[in-house]
Write an enzyme that holds these catalytic residues in place. Structure first.
Site, PDB file in Angstrom:
ATOM      1  N   GLN A 157     -71.481  15.701 -13.514  1.00 42.99           N
ATOM      2  CA  GLN A 157     -72.769  15.034 -13.377  1.00 42.99           C
ATOM      3  C   GLN A 157     -72.999  14.686 -11.908  1.00 42.99           C
ATOM      4  O   GLN A 157     -72.187  13.999 -11.285  1.00 42.99           O
ATOM      5  CB  GLN A 157     -72.835  13.769 -14.234  1.00 42.99           C
ATOM      6  CG  GLN A 157     -74.243  13.174 -14.278  1.00 42.99           C
ATOM      7  CD  GLN A 157     -74.307  11.871 -15.051  1.00 42.99           C
ATOM      8  OE1 GLN A 157     -73.694  10.893 -14.657  1.00 42.99           O
ATOM      9  NE2 GLN A 157     -75.061  11.866 -16.142  1.00 42.99           N
ATOM     10  N   TYR A 183     -81.307   5.161 -11.612  1.00 46.16           N
ATOM     11  CA  TYR A 183     -80.767   5.618 -10.334  1.00 46.16           C
ATOM     12  C   TYR A 183     -81.849   6.369  -9.549  1.00 46.16           C
ATOM     13  O   TYR A 183     -83.021   6.339  -9.909  1.00 46.16           O
ATOM     14  CB  TYR A 183     -79.496   6.433 -10.569  1.00 46.16           C
ATOM     15  CG  TYR A 183     -78.385   5.586 -11.162  1.00 46.16           C
ATOM     16  CD1 TYR A 183     -77.883   4.488 -10.462  1.00 46.16           C
ATOM     17  CD2 TYR A 183     -77.863   5.861 -12.419  1.00 46.16           C
ATOM     18  CE1 TYR A 183     -76.883   3.680 -10.997  1.00 46.16           C
ATOM     19  CE2 TYR A 183     -76.869   5.056 -12.967  1.00 46.16           C
ATOM     20  CZ  TYR A 183     -76.379   3.972 -12.255  1.00 46.16           C
ATOM     21  OH  TYR A 183     -75.410   3.163 -12.792  1.00 46.16           O
ATOM     22  N   ARG A 195     -80.047  14.930 -17.271  1.00 44.82           N
ATOM     23  CA  ARG A 195     -80.008  13.755 -18.133  1.00 44.82           C
ATOM     24  C   ARG A 195     -81.226  12.880 -17.861  1.00 44.82           C
ATOM     25  O   ARG A 195     -81.515  12.542 -16.702  1.00 44.82           O
ATOM     26  CB  ARG A 195     -78.734  12.951 -17.905  1.00 44.82           C
ATOM     27  CG  ARG A 195     -78.507  11.874 -18.973  1.00 44.82           C
ATOM     28  CD  ARG A 195     -77.327  11.000 -18.672  1.00 44.82           C
ATOM     29  NE  ARG A 195     -76.749  10.452 -19.900  1.00 44.82           N
ATOM     30  CZ  ARG A 195     -75.932   9.407 -19.944  1.00 44.82           C
ATOM     31  NH1 ARG A 195     -75.587   8.776 -18.829  1.00 44.82           N
ATOM     32  NH2 ARG A 195     -75.435   8.975 -21.078  1.00 44.82           N
ATOM     33  N   GLY A 218     -69.995   8.438 -25.920  1.00 43.65           N
ATOM     34  CA  GLY A 218     -69.484   7.815 -24.719  1.00 43.65           C
ATOM     35  C   GLY A 218     -68.196   7.063 -24.965  1.00 43.65           C
ATOM     36  O   GLY A 218     -67.112   7.643 -24.988  1.00 43.65           O
ATOM     37  N   ARG A 219     -68.323   5.762 -25.187  1.00 45.85           N
ATOM     38  CA  ARG A 219     -67.121   4.928 -25.280  1.00 45.85           C
ATOM     39  C   ARG A 219     -66.119   5.353 -26.349  1.00 45.85           C
ATOM     40  O   ARG A 219     -64.908   5.174 -26.149  1.00 45.85           O
ATOM     41  CB  ARG A 219     -67.527   3.465 -25.457  1.00 45.85           C
ATOM     42  CG  ARG A 219     -68.159   2.896 -24.183  1.00 45.85           C
ATOM     43  CD  ARG A 219     -68.349   1.394 -24.243  1.00 45.85           C
ATOM     44  NE  ARG A 219     -68.769   0.870 -22.949  1.00 45.85           N
ATOM     45  CZ  ARG A 219     -68.722  -0.404 -22.606  1.00 45.85           C
ATOM     46  NH1 ARG A 219     -68.289  -1.303 -23.482  1.00 45.85           N
ATOM     47  NH2 ARG A 219     -69.117  -0.805 -21.424  1.00 45.85           N
TER      48      ARG A 219
END
Length: 368
Positions: free
Chosen positions: A98, A179, A226, A321-322
């Site tokens: 990424q 971001y 993304r 994810g987690r």
């Protein structure tokens, strides 16, 4: 019905299943933002994912926003990442990196020469970042000048080339979570009056220039992006018309024929219904224009949700994810409906092997 566990293709990337390891910041890179030997073990342990998306990795020194996050712009970083990609490939996995520029979500102590972070606009985020002094308020940014933006685009292109040199199967452009690219996309922050502000087309200009540059460098069939249409992450705020904005973005992206679009549904790591938004309509719009493109969904999916969304055709891939942090063999656990290891929050960010490469697999548990 399509199964979550059956193979597919993501552009030019053949994958063994439709389970994706989402990008996960772990703050364990060494000096000069170089991934260390533990990263080799960490990613190889999780190579049974159909596709691994690495932690966000900055495209330049300026792009860094958190302590000890890796980069993908120097020869030393390329050499270190080559060990990671080699280890993942040796396990039969596929891996993309990424590409990240944090924009204003940074601190002067992390910037070259202690200069101010950059953004679309000179407005500080009500947000914190991780430095050598722990979690601190982010610094006030300066607005990028119009003539600087070609340099930003060139940094993305260079990072994409570095990724290919490091042996990655492709790249994912990070345009989400408040971001830099998101800071240009949303009128909640972007107050520019030049060609990169004002209209939706202008605010999407940087994203499209970055996508075109990366595709020109590595090919559309190895490029993904993304997006997070409504997440409030990093104090980005809601766009005044997210539907119109992201319909435009999806139309423009689909025309480039990328390998995949990775969409965060709702608040990143939080409520899926924080703002009403028709993600299915967005998927249909993308698929009508680019039927071969893969649609990857993310945010709070559990096993049955993931099985159902792929079986129904509402997604081609599901990113977790987690659960991948604490379950290196998550694919097998989902396949057999085995219990998941509990996550230890205290070891998420920074540190060493603990909470990084020492979570047990089912095989480990069986032989313990």
């Amino acid at each position: 019905m399509t199964s979550l566990f059956e193979p597919t293709r993501i552009g030019d990337i053949a994958v063994a299943n439709r389970i994706v390891m989402a990008p996960l910041t772990r703050n364990r890179a060494a000096a000069r933002q170089v991934p260390g030997e533990l990263a080799v073990t960490y990613y190889a342990q999780r190579a049974s994912a159909g596709l691994v998306v690495t932690e966000a990795s900055q495209i330049s020194a300026e792009a860094q926003g958190y302590l000890d996050t890796p980069g993908i712009y120097s020869a030393e970083q390329v050499a270190a990442w080559k060990k990671v990609t080699g280890a993942v490939h040796a396990q039969g996995g596929k891996i993309v990196i990424q590409l990240w520029h944090v924009g204003r979500v940074s601190h002067v102590s992390l910037q070259p020469g202690g200069i101010a972070p950059v953004s679309s606009s000179a407005r500080r985020a009500n947000s914190k970042t991780f430095t050598r002094d722990g979690f601190v308020d982010v610094s006030e940014p300066r607005a990028l000048r119009s003539e600087e933006l070609p340099r930003i685009v060139a940094d993305y292109r260079h990072a994409a080339r570095c990724a290919m040199d490091a042996g990655f199967d492709g790249v994912e452009v990070h345009a989400a979570n408040g971001y830099l690219i998101d800071q240009f996309l949303r009128d909640s922050l972007n107050d520019r009056t030049d060609a990169y502000g004002g209209s939706i087309a202008n605010r999407a200009r940087l994203l499209m220039e970055v996508m075109q540059a990366v595709i020109d460098e590595v090919g559309a069939a190895r490029t993904g992006v993304r997006l997070s249409p409504v997440t409030p992450s990093n104090d980005i705020g809601q766009d005044s018309d997210p539907r119109a904005l992201f319909e435009h973005v999806i139309d423009r992206i689909a025309a480039l024929k990328p390998a995949f679009v990775h969409v965060v549904e709702g608040q990143t790591g939080g409520a899926r219904d924080i703002v009403a938004f028709d993600f299915e309509a967005l998927r249909q719009r993308f698929k009508q224009a680019h039927p071969q493109g893969a649609w990857m969904v993310n945010n709070g999916y559990h096993r049955q949700m993931a099985i159902d969304v792929v079986a129904s055709g509402r997604a081609d891939l599901v990113a977790f994810g987690r659960p991948f942090i604490s379950n290196p063999d998550l694919v097998q656990r989902l396949r057999v409906d085995a219990p998941l290891n509990a996550l230890v929050p205290a070891t998420l960010y920074g540190g060493g092997a603990e909470g990084y490469v020492d979570y047990p697999s089912l095989a480990d548990t069986a032989t313990a």
